[in-house]
Design an enzyme around this catalytic site. Structure first.
Site, PDB file in Angstrom:
ATOM      1  N   VAL A 131       0.842  -1.195   0.000  1.00 20.28           N
ATOM      2  CA  VAL A 131       0.000   0.000   0.000  1.00 20.28           C
ATOM      3  C   VAL A 131       0.881   1.251   0.000  1.00 20.28           C
ATOM      4  O   VAL A 131       1.620   1.497   0.954  1.00 20.28           O
ATOM      5  CB  VAL A 131      -0.941   0.030   1.230  1.00 20.28           C
ATOM      6  CG1 VAL A 131      -1.890   1.222   1.145  1.00 20.28           C
ATOM      7  CG2 VAL A 131      -1.718  -1.281   1.359  1.00 20.28           C
ATOM      8  N   ASP A 132       0.798   2.028  -1.077  1.00 19.44           N
ATOM      9  CA  ASP A 132       1.565   3.278  -1.186  1.00 19.44           C
ATOM     10  C   ASP A 132       0.685   4.292  -1.908  1.00 19.44           C
ATOM     11  O   ASP A 132       0.830   4.521  -3.108  1.00 19.44           O
ATOM     12  CB  ASP A 132       2.868   3.026  -1.943  1.00 19.44           C
ATOM     13  CG  ASP A 132       3.843   4.198  -1.813  1.00 19.44           C
ATOM     14  OD1 ASP A 132       3.534   5.157  -1.074  1.00 19.44           O
ATOM     15  OD2 ASP A 132       4.904   4.156  -2.460  1.00 19.44           O
ATOM     16  N   LEU A 133      -0.241   4.879  -1.172  1.00 20.44           N
ATOM     17  CA  LEU A 133      -1.279   5.733  -1.745  1.00 20.44           C
ATOM     18  C   LEU A 133      -1.107   7.172  -1.253  1.00 20.44           C
ATOM     19  O   LEU A 133      -1.460   7.489  -0.112  1.00 20.44           O
ATOM     20  CB  LEU A 133      -2.669   5.213  -1.347  1.00 20.44           C
ATOM     21  CG  LEU A 133      -3.040   3.816  -1.878  1.00 20.44           C
ATOM     22  CD1 LEU A 133      -4.299   3.314  -1.199  1.00 20.44           C
ATOM     23  CD2 LEU A 133      -3.228   3.848  -3.393  1.00 20.44           C
ATOM     24  N   ASN A 165       3.418   2.221   3.281  1.00 19.80           N
ATOM     25  CA  ASN A 165       4.281   3.383   3.396  1.00 19.80           C
ATOM     26  C   ASN A 165       3.562   4.478   4.174  1.00 19.80           C
ATOM     27  O   ASN A 165       2.531   4.984   3.736  1.00 19.80           O
ATOM     28  CB  ASN A 165       4.675   3.888   2.005  1.00 19.80           C
ATOM     29  CG  ASN A 165       5.456   5.179   2.061  1.00 19.80           C
ATOM     30  OD1 ASN A 165       6.205   5.434   3.006  1.00 19.80           O
ATOM     31  ND2 ASN A 165       5.273   6.020   1.046  1.00 19.80           N
TER      32      ASN A 165
END
Length: 251
Positions: A131-133, A165
């Protein structure tokens, strides 16, 4: 949708969303390398899961495609499903950052990650979720609710691992960490803060994990030898950063 822009300096190409804030980076002479430290740590699921045929990874947020390219090159048994809402980011990843086109090992979906994790068809489908949003404001993850992280938990198999992140120097950090811990029953480890103020969290689903750190270190060394991913400091960093994990991994 935010405008997608680029810059280059010292052989590094950067992705921006219409501001000076960096959304991703690539060394032009080595496009399959994961250049940024926190991005490298997003691959930490490799420490805990053996890659095997049929394995599925969900990548929420594409950026420069650093994780996509790395997995496509070094994890040939794995199928990656990329979820990216902004079509310009998908075009940029392919044209400016050399992310491969979709094939039997790569699927790119232009859709909202929040809707993706809520979809019943994705329940229990993935071995790992990355997850890197972030959006143009970049003041914390664009998806951070308890409902979102419960969705991430639900799309994982058991055993399964999520890496996220987080931005450590913002109030969003505590909110996200609280929601991740609640969704994953407090089975969460943190990397030490990287030089760019990012902290990667690792969350676990499935049977309790018990291991000697020296065994995890052997795994880290193997990953380093096979892929060049700089895992040599990962184990010492994780064991120091997390309470009650100093002597052995127990989570």
């Amino acid at each position: 949708m935010e405008p997608v822009t680029f810059s280059e300096s010292g052989g590094i190409r950067y992705l921006h969303f219409g501001s000076e804030l960096i959304q991703g980076a690539m060394r032009i002479r080595d496009p399959d390398e994961i250049y940024l430290e926190y991005n490298q740590q997003m691959m930490a699921w490799l420490l805990f899961l053996e890659t095997k045929p049929g394995m599925k990874i969900a990548q929420l947020g594409l950026g420069t495609g650093a994780l996509t390219k790395f997995q496509h090159r070094y994890c040939p048994a794995v199928k990656t499903t990329v979820v990216e809402l902004n079509p310009a980011v998908i075009v940029a990843a392919r044209s400016m950052f050399f992310t491969p086109d979709d094939d039997r090992r790569l699927e790119t979906l232009q859709t909202d990650a929040k809707a993706f994790v809520k979809s019943s068809k994705n329940k229990g489908r993935f071995d790992a979720v990355q997850v890197d949003l972030y959006d143009a404001i970049c003041d914390g993850p664009a998806a951070s609710s308890l409902e979102f992280y419960e969705g991430c938990y639900n799309i994982l198999k058991a055993p399964g691992v999520m890496t996220v992140n987080l931005f450590s120097r913002h109030e969003s950090f505590d909110i996200n960490l609280k929601n991740i811990c609640e969704a994953f029953d407090n089975r969460v480890l943190l990397f030490p803060e990287s030089h760019d103020c990012n902290v990667v969290a690792i969350a676990f689903k499935g049977p309790k994990l018990e291991a000697e750190w020296k065994e995890v270190s052997k795994r880290a060394k193997l990953i380093l030898e096979k892929t060049g991913l700089p895992t040599n400091k990962w184990v010492s960093g994780i064991s120091r950063e997390n309470a009650r994990q100093e002597n052995r991994l127990s989570i």
